[in-house]
Scaffold this motif. Sequence first.
Motif, PDB file in Angstrom:
ATOM      1  N   ALA A 148      -3.106 130.246 -37.854  1.00 35.16           N
ATOM      2  CA  ALA A 148      -3.395 129.036 -37.083  1.00 35.16           C
ATOM      3  C   ALA A 148      -4.889 128.728 -37.163  1.00 35.16           C
ATOM      4  O   ALA A 148      -5.734 129.619 -37.202  1.00 35.16           O
ATOM      5  N   GLN A 149      -5.213 127.435 -37.165  1.00 33.43           N
ATOM      6  CA  GLN A 149      -6.606 127.036 -37.371  1.00 33.43           C
ATOM      7  C   GLN A 149      -6.918 125.754 -36.618  1.00 33.43           C
ATOM      8  O   GLN A 149      -6.067 124.873 -36.498  1.00 33.43           O
ATOM      9  N   ARG A 150      -8.145 125.675 -36.114  1.00 34.39           N
ATOM     10  CA  ARG A 150      -8.617 124.466 -35.454  1.00 34.39           C
ATOM     11  C   ARG A 150      -9.630 123.749 -36.337  1.00 34.39           C
ATOM     12  O   ARG A 150     -10.455 124.403 -37.000  1.00 34.39           O
ATOM     13  N   ILE A 151      -9.544 122.441 -36.330  1.00 34.11           N
ATOM     14  CA  ILE A 151     -10.476 121.605 -37.070  1.00 34.11           C
ATOM     15  C   ILE A 151     -11.298 120.825 -36.048  1.00 34.11           C
ATOM     16  O   ILE A 151     -10.760 120.009 -35.295  1.00 34.11           O
ATOM     17  N   TYR A 152     -12.601 121.083 -35.998  1.00 33.73           N
ATOM     18  CA  TYR A 152     -13.476 120.432 -35.032  1.00 33.73           C
ATOM     19  C   TYR A 152     -14.230 119.281 -35.705  1.00 33.73           C
ATOM     20  O   TYR A 152     -15.139 119.517 -36.500  1.00 33.73           O
ATOM     21  N   ARG A 153     -13.834 118.060 -35.347  1.00 36.94           N
ATOM     22  CA  ARG A 153     -14.491 116.873 -35.921  1.00 36.94           C
ATOM     23  C   ARG A 153     -14.563 116.966 -37.438  1.00 36.94           C
ATOM     24  O   ARG A 153     -15.580 116.686 -38.061  1.00 36.94           O
ATOM     25  N   GLY A 154     -13.469 117.412 -38.025  1.00 39.16           N
ATOM     26  CA  GLY A 154     -13.384 117.521 -39.477  1.00 39.16           C
ATOM     27  C   GLY A 154     -13.940 118.804 -40.051  1.00 39.16           C
ATOM     28  O   GLY A 154     -13.811 119.051 -41.256  1.00 39.16           O
ATOM     29  N   GLU A 155     -14.536 119.646 -39.234  1.00 35.84           N
ATOM     30  CA  GLU A 155     -15.100 120.905 -39.709  1.00 35.84           C
ATOM     31  C   GLU A 155     -14.157 122.046 -39.347  1.00 35.84           C
ATOM     32  O   GLU A 155     -13.933 122.310 -38.159  1.00 35.84           O
ATOM     33  N   PRO A 156     -13.581 122.741 -40.334  1.00 37.82           N
ATOM     34  CA  PRO A 156     -12.605 123.796 -40.026  1.00 37.82           C
ATOM     35  C   PRO A 156     -13.248 125.028 -39.434  1.00 37.82           C
ATOM     36  O   PRO A 156     -14.319 125.479 -39.880  1.00 37.82           O
ATOM     37  N   GLY A 157     -12.614 125.557 -38.384  1.00 38.84           N
ATOM     38  CA  GLY A 157     -13.028 126.843 -37.844  1.00 38.84           C
ATOM     39  C   GLY A 157     -12.300 127.962 -38.563  1.00 38.84           C
ATOM     40  O   GLY A 157     -11.461 127.723 -39.441  1.00 38.84           O
TER      41      GLY A 157
END
Length: 305
Positions: free
Chosen positions: A189-198
Amino acid sequence: MRRRAARLARVAGVLPLVPLLGGCAAIPAGEQERSPTAVAAAPLPQPSNADQPAAVVLDGPAVQGGVVLGTAPAGTRALTLNGVAVRVAGDGRFLLGFDRDAGASAALVATLADGRTVTRTLTVASRGWRIERLDSLPRISQPSAEFARRRPAELAQIAAARRIDGDADGWRQRFVWPATGHISGLFGAQRIYRGEPGSYHSGVDVAVPTGTPVVAPADGVVILAADTPFTLEGNLLMIDHGYGLNSAFLHLSRIDVAVGQRVRQGQSIGAVGATGRATGPHLHWGMKWNEARIDPLLVAGEMSR
């Protein structure tokens, strides 16, 4: 004259006439026509099965985040996956692992004792990952000075532990869950913050109360048992299952085993906690095969409670 004519008549009545038809003789009466005997062509030489090296056999499919057991041909002296060495046991058995972001294909090459090679191109099945897009939130803020000071030494300990590849046979076993409960975090699972992947989630989270026993999912040897909580992982325990496969257990409230100790599948090794960076009590179970991050859910199978 009459005597000569009679003699000629007697000869004509005894001897059959043999017509000359292009040099072909007539078939004597009472015999059937027979075809000339066919001359069989000599068969082309076929390669002997003994000359063909055996294939590399896998017990299942190759999947992103998964592992698979296999058997190398007899006499294999080296085995590589995409050019990286793979350990082969005395009985020819080996283990392969595929990272969460593994490519669509991989080359498995066995080199035999006589120098011949057996190549198998593997198709690696892709998986869908839980992606959460947070367009209104920035990535996490810069780490604290304390974190920056402590983290390099912690990462060095983890890397040194993972370089240990002993003789444990746990990699051959069917793994069990180290704790059972609600799965609160999925591998990959992954989060994308304002287009920037964590960073993607590198293990499986099992939400259970503090103090819940944690057991060894397979046989192995303890390669790291944190003396003090790490900044992120908290009380961290790592077990080598052999042949490049290891497990990490994070956020423990206590650790019940020591470095170098051999553990058996199902043996108690610690207890669930919320140490390190954790929002609540849970067990984070991570796995790696060499440098590939592995999904424990694929290794242990569906959880039964």
